[in-house]
Design a protein around this motif. Sequence first.
Motif, PDB file in Angstrom:
ATOM      1  N   THR A  82       0.837  -1.206   0.000  1.00  0.00           N
ATOM      2  CA  THR A  82       0.000   0.000   0.000  1.00  0.00           C
ATOM      3  C   THR A  82       0.868   1.251   0.000  1.00  0.00           C
ATOM      4  OG1 THR A  82      -0.161   0.346   2.406  1.00  0.00           O
ATOM      5  CG2 THR A  82      -1.684  -1.249   1.407  1.00  0.00           C
ATOM      6  N   LEU A  83       0.228   2.360  -0.258  1.00  0.00           N
ATOM      7  CA  LEU A  83       0.938   3.638  -0.343  1.00  0.00           C
ATOM      8  C   LEU A  83       1.579   4.040   0.981  1.00  0.00           C
ATOM      9  CD1 LEU A  83       1.556   6.154  -2.084  1.00  0.00           C
ATOM     10  CD2 LEU A  83      -0.621   7.098  -1.340  1.00  0.00           C
TER      11      LEU A  83
ATOM     12  N   SER B  59       2.591   1.799   3.365  1.00  0.00           N
ATOM     13  CA  SER B  59       3.281   0.667   3.981  1.00  0.00           C
ATOM     14  C   SER B  59       4.730   0.976   4.317  1.00  0.00           C
ATOM     15  CB  SER B  59       3.226  -0.553   3.055  1.00  0.00           C
ATOM     16  OG  SER B  59       1.906  -0.951   2.822  1.00  0.00           O
ATOM     17  N   SER B  60       5.367   1.850   3.556  1.00  0.00           N
ATOM     18  CA  SER B  60       6.753   2.221   3.832  1.00  0.00           C
ATOM     19  C   SER B  60       6.955   3.677   3.464  1.00  0.00           C
ATOM     20  CB  SER B  60       7.734   1.337   3.054  1.00  0.00           C
ATOM     21  OG  SER B  60       7.731   1.676   1.678  1.00  0.00           O
ATOM     22  N   VAL B  61       7.974   4.277   4.030  1.00  0.00           N
ATOM     23  CA  VAL B  61       8.238   5.694   3.784  1.00  0.00           C
ATOM     24  C   VAL B  61       8.598   5.967   2.323  1.00  0.00           C
ATOM     25  CG1 VAL B  61       9.677   7.654   4.421  1.00  0.00           C
ATOM     26  CG2 VAL B  61       8.873   6.077   6.178  1.00  0.00           C
ATOM     27  N   PRO B  62       9.439   5.136   1.651  1.00  0.00           N
ATOM     28  CA  PRO B  62       9.690   5.377   0.227  1.00  0.00           C
ATOM     29  C   PRO B  62       8.411   5.395  -0.601  1.00  0.00           C
ATOM     30  CG  PRO B  62      11.321   3.864   1.076  1.00  0.00           C
ATOM     31  CD  PRO B  62      10.313   4.059   2.167  1.00  0.00           C
ATOM     32  N   ASN B  63       7.446   4.548  -0.251  1.00  0.00           N
ATOM     33  CA  ASN B  63       6.157   4.560  -0.955  1.00  0.00           C
ATOM     34  C   ASN B  63       5.476   5.914  -0.802  1.00  0.00           C
ATOM     35  OD1 ASN B  63       6.801   1.880  -1.211  1.00  0.00           O
ATOM     36  ND2 ASN B  63       4.999   1.102  -0.167  1.00  0.00           N
ATOM     37  N   ILE B  64       5.474   6.421   0.417  1.00  0.00           N
ATOM     38  CA  ILE B  64       4.820   7.706   0.693  1.00  0.00           C
ATOM     39  C   ILE B  64       5.487   8.824  -0.099  1.00  0.00           C
ATOM     40  CG2 ILE B  64       4.302   9.418   2.478  1.00  0.00           C
ATOM     41  CD1 ILE B  64       4.215   7.104   4.497  1.00  0.00           C
TER      42      ILE B  64
ATOM     43  N   ILE C  86       0.292   9.244  -7.256  1.00  0.00           N
ATOM     44  CA  ILE C  86      -0.356   7.935  -7.309  1.00  0.00           C
ATOM     45  C   ILE C  86      -1.331   7.819  -6.137  1.00  0.00           C
ATOM     46  CG2 ILE C  86       0.008   5.431  -7.328  1.00  0.00           C
ATOM     47  CD1 ILE C  86       2.878   5.961  -8.252  1.00  0.00           C
ATOM     48  N   SER C  87      -2.573   7.495  -6.423  1.00  0.00           N
ATOM     49  CA  SER C  87      -3.582   7.389  -5.370  1.00  0.00           C
ATOM     50  C   SER C  87      -3.398   6.108  -4.574  1.00  0.00           C
ATOM     51  CB  SER C  87      -4.992   7.410  -5.978  1.00  0.00           C
ATOM     52  OG  SER C  87      -5.223   6.228  -6.730  1.00  0.00           O
ATOM     53  N   PHE C  88      -4.047   6.050  -3.403  1.00  0.00           N
ATOM     54  CA  PHE C  88      -3.958   4.874  -2.530  1.00  0.00           C
ATOM     55  C   PHE C  88      -4.462   3.623  -3.252  1.00  0.00           C
ATOM     56  CE2 PHE C  88      -5.264   1.933   0.731  1.00  0.00           C
ATOM     57  CZ  PHE C  88      -4.349   2.110   1.757  1.00  0.00           C
ATOM     58  N   VAL C  89      -5.628   3.728  -3.894  1.00  0.00           N
ATOM     59  CA  VAL C  89      -6.216   2.572  -4.578  1.00  0.00           C
ATOM     60  C   VAL C  89      -5.367   2.150  -5.763  1.00  0.00           C
ATOM     61  CG1 VAL C  89      -8.237   1.755  -5.851  1.00  0.00           C
ATOM     62  CG2 VAL C  89      -8.539   3.170  -3.811  1.00  0.00           C
ATOM     63  N   LYS C  90      -4.917   3.114  -6.570  1.00  0.00           N
ATOM     64  CA  LYS C  90      -4.089   2.795  -7.736  1.00  0.00           C
ATOM     65  C   LYS C  90      -2.807   2.101  -7.311  1.00  0.00           C
ATOM     66  CE  LYS C  90      -2.611   3.016 -12.017  1.00  0.00           C
ATOM     67  NZ  LYS C  90      -3.198   2.172 -13.086  1.00  0.00           N
ATOM     68  N   PHE C  91      -2.203   2.588  -6.234  1.00  0.00           N
ATOM     69  CA  PHE C  91      -0.964   1.975  -5.742  1.00  0.00           C
ATOM     70  C   PHE C  91      -1.204   0.506  -5.392  1.00  0.00           C
ATOM     71  CE2 PHE C  91       2.535   0.907  -3.090  1.00  0.00           C
ATOM     72  CZ  PHE C  91       3.572   1.777  -3.411  1.00  0.00           C
TER      73      PHE C  91
ATOM     74  N   LEU D 252      -3.587  -1.555  -6.429  1.00  0.00           N
ATOM     75  CA  LEU D 252      -3.914  -2.381  -7.591  1.00  0.00           C
ATOM     76  C   LEU D 252      -2.679  -2.740  -8.407  1.00  0.00           C
ATOM     77  CD1 LEU D 252      -7.212  -0.661  -8.796  1.00  0.00           C
ATOM     78  CD2 LEU D 252      -6.972  -2.820  -7.553  1.00  0.00           C
ATOM     79  N   VAL D 253      -1.733  -1.831  -8.469  1.00  0.00           N
ATOM     80  CA  VAL D 253      -0.505  -2.099  -9.228  1.00  0.00           C
ATOM     81  C   VAL D 253       0.437  -3.003  -8.448  1.00  0.00           C
ATOM     82  CG1 VAL D 253       1.574  -1.057 -10.230  1.00  0.00           C
ATOM     83  CG2 VAL D 253      -0.652   0.028 -10.564  1.00  0.00           C
ATOM     84  N   ALA D 254       0.565  -2.768  -7.147  1.00  0.00           N
ATOM     85  CA  ALA D 254       1.547  -3.493  -6.347  1.00  0.00           C
ATOM     86  C   ALA D 254       1.095  -4.890  -5.944  1.00  0.00           C
ATOM     87  CB  ALA D 254       1.892  -2.682  -5.095  1.00  0.00           C
ATOM     88  N   ALA D 255      -0.212  -5.088  -5.750  1.00  0.00           N
ATOM     89  CA  ALA D 255      -0.725  -6.349  -5.201  1.00  0.00           C
ATOM     90  C   ALA D 255      -0.296  -7.596  -5.983  1.00  0.00           C
ATOM     91  CB  ALA D 255      -2.242  -6.289  -5.082  1.00  0.00           C
TER      92      ALA D 255
END
Length: 475
Positions: free
Chosen positions: A198-199, A201-206, A214-219, A221-224
Amino acid sequence: MSGWLLLAAESGTTGHESVDAWITALFASLLVAMIAALAFEEKLHAKKSIIVGSFAGICLILETVISAWTGERLVPFGEVVLPNGHAISLPVYIPAIDWGVITIILGASLFVEVTSRSGVFAWLAIKVTKISGGDPWRLLIAYGLLTVIFSAVLNNVTAMIIIGSLTTVSLSKLKRNDLLLGFLVVEGLLTNVGGLLTLISSVPNIIVGKTAGISFVKFFLVAAPYVVVATAATLFLGKLRFKIRGLVSEQDREEAAELVAGFDESENIPSERFFWFSVGTLIAFIACLAAQQQLPWDLDKLGMGFVALFFAGVVLLAYRHEVDKFYAAMDWDLLAFFAGLFVVINVMEHAQVLAVIGRAIKGVLALPESSASSILLASSAVASSVTDNIPLAAMLAKILAGMDLPADSPFWWCVIFGANLGGNITPIGSASTVVAMTIIHRQKLPLSFPGFVMTAAPFAIAQIILAILYVLIAL
């Protein structure tokens, strides 16, 4: 010399066209020195906040001295124009800090700290352990999945602390301490895989996700899909590497089931009322983060940081007479580290250091997209294995932002995958692997620094190769 010293109030604006080479070289050397100091943090016996804060102070002093020496006219420090048209003046280091990132970390950390008091996380872990029936292979799968879920919902460090302690207790009760090293290593590696889910889940993601838009949902869907495949591959490699086998005979299964029956998932629940309150707020917290951009009445403009702080305040009401205990448990060093880091990155931008690095990266990105993506992802992973992945992600995000890349560009994901997975190459590559090694040494298990690298190398290589293939094929 052009006005590189015109430090603009808004982060991301440069206010300059060129910089003398010696100035860029001077500040580039400071950036290299800071990264080296972070890599040898333990030998320096200094916290991250002290290291980065010292370099932030040096950068600001040098900027001011050179400004006075050259006689360049400065933009008023930190002048910010409010929506109503009024301007307020602040020190330049105030608007240089990305307060959105700071508030997300502060709010989420407080929320997790309070919610964990309800016993909801321990309840879930023990419940899953009982479902496994004490079978080592099934238990590894169960704890592996919990590690990924906890890392995604909470943070890597908290996930490793919770799962590591529960694993130690579980294997001790099952009288399988011979498997403890393998379990802890696999769980440590999976924290960084789960950190991709998730967006938040880690500081680099944020940092990268916020910069790219990148939105929370889009992140998610791409990462899962990648997280699912990488988790399965890591568990399978862990089974082979540490010879974790399932129970075969009926007698072994009965003995294990009898031991597991002694686990009491309710022993860590001090209040059933607070337990269900925490379950409800946890679900609402995740739901609001996921739907933050769709919140009504313009609440979406408050950002994810406000959502995190709001829910932290809600759960703190349950301990309103002892909130100081939770404040004391906060990782203030981490927040101070970020504040200093954003200041350093801001100065490096105006000193054209990031522009120089950006030109080098542009040379790589000029290659065919498949080659450029592979090199960017692999080099990000290697770099984050020997230095902190947070400044790496912040610097690369700032550089890519200057290239006007769309939010769906695969290059953003190369940095996200590389910065997270590089933490699995060495025990200092991420905070969660540091925690894993701490638990391993506390249990007096034999694993040195080189031993971790040799053990983790096949896992890390497989995860990075899968990430490259995923970026090339799916993005």
